[in-house]
Design a protein around this motif. Sequence first.
Motif, PDB file in Angstrom:
ATOM      1  N   CYS A   7       0.677  -1.168  -0.420  1.00  0.00           N
ATOM      2  CA  CYS A   7      -0.196  -0.043   0.078  1.00  0.00           C
ATOM      3  C   CYS A   7       0.756   1.211   0.175  1.00  0.00           C
ATOM      4  CB  CYS A   7      -0.815  -0.016   1.653  1.00  0.00           C
ATOM      5  SG  CYS A   7      -0.297   0.109   2.533  1.00  0.00           S
ATOM      6  N   HIS A   8       0.647   2.209   0.574  1.00  0.00           N
ATOM      7  CA  HIS A   8       1.392   3.590  -0.197  1.00  0.00           C
ATOM      8  C   HIS A   8       2.324   3.999   1.055  1.00  0.00           C
ATOM      9  CE1 HIS A   8       1.762   7.795  -0.369  1.00  0.00           C
ATOM     10  NE2 HIS A   8       1.874   7.799  -1.703  1.00  0.00           N
ATOM     11  N   CYS A   9       1.496   3.521   2.099  1.00  0.00           N
ATOM     12  CA  CYS A   9       2.180   4.071   3.688  1.00  0.00           C
ATOM     13  C   CYS A   9       3.373   2.776   3.939  1.00  0.00           C
ATOM     14  CB  CYS A   9       1.292   4.062   4.565  1.00  0.00           C
ATOM     15  SG  CYS A   9       0.566   3.198   5.414  1.00  0.00           S
ATOM     16  N   GLY A  10       2.972   1.632   2.900  1.00  0.00           N
ATOM     17  CA  GLY A  10       3.922   0.063   3.527  1.00  0.00           C
ATOM     18  C   GLY A  10       3.254  -0.816   4.959  1.00  0.00           C
ATOM     19  N   ARG A  11       3.049  -0.448   4.970  1.00  0.00           N
ATOM     20  CA  ARG A  11       1.839  -1.336   6.185  1.00  0.00           C
ATOM     21  C   ARG A  11       1.556  -2.435   5.951  1.00  0.00           C
ATOM     22  NH1 ARG A  11       1.906   4.230   8.134  1.00  0.00           N
ATOM     23  NH2 ARG A  11       2.204   4.283  10.680  1.00  0.00           N
ATOM     24  N   CYS A  67      -5.950  -1.050   3.571  1.00  0.00           N
ATOM     25  CA  CYS A  67      -5.399  -0.587   5.263  1.00  0.00           C
ATOM     26  C   CYS A  67      -5.949   0.825   5.571  1.00  0.00           C
ATOM     27  CB  CYS A  67      -4.406   0.520   3.647  1.00  0.00           C
ATOM     28  SG  CYS A  67      -2.229   1.114   5.437  1.00  0.00           S
ATOM     29  N   CYS A  70      -3.224   4.680   5.376  1.00  0.00           N
ATOM     30  CA  CYS A  70      -3.135   5.552   4.158  1.00  0.00           C
ATOM     31  C   CYS A  70      -4.513   5.423   3.293  1.00  0.00           C
ATOM     32  CB  CYS A  70      -1.694   4.820   3.231  1.00  0.00           C
ATOM     33  SG  CYS A  70      -1.417   3.300   2.010  1.00  0.00           S
TER      34      CYS A  70
HETATM   35 ZN   LIG Z   1      -0.995   1.975   3.961  1.00  0.00          ZN
END
Ligand SMILES: [Zn+2]
Length: 110
Positions: A7-11, A67, A70
């Motif tokens: 995802c965009h934030c990487g989580r 997510c 994000c």
């Molecule tokens: Zn995310």
Amino acid sequence: MAVHGSCHCGRVRIEAPSAPAWVADCNCSLCRRLAWRVAYFPPDEVRISGETLAYIWGDRMIGIHHCPVCGCGTHWRTLGEDFGRMGVNARLLDGFDESAVEVRKFDNAG
Ligand SMILES: [Zn+2]
């Protein structure tokens, strides 16, 4: 060859068995809003790590995950009957290029 994404934030991290040869562009009331491009894989060949939240649309028996930080839509899974496949949002996969794969229009409007 396995393909990865996040995802965009990487989580949330995704590992799928291969890059998709085609993706679905669905026009249902949800996909129209989210602009997912869905790649299908057998559920036991996909690894999702990180916490996701599932949206359950009415009585449709799938959980549509995103997510919580994000907001990126990540994947969906069945909650009931096993279809032998799950959907991954191909837009999150590394190197995904919509112009390089077949985009199949799914007509689920209505
Ligand atoms: Zn995310």
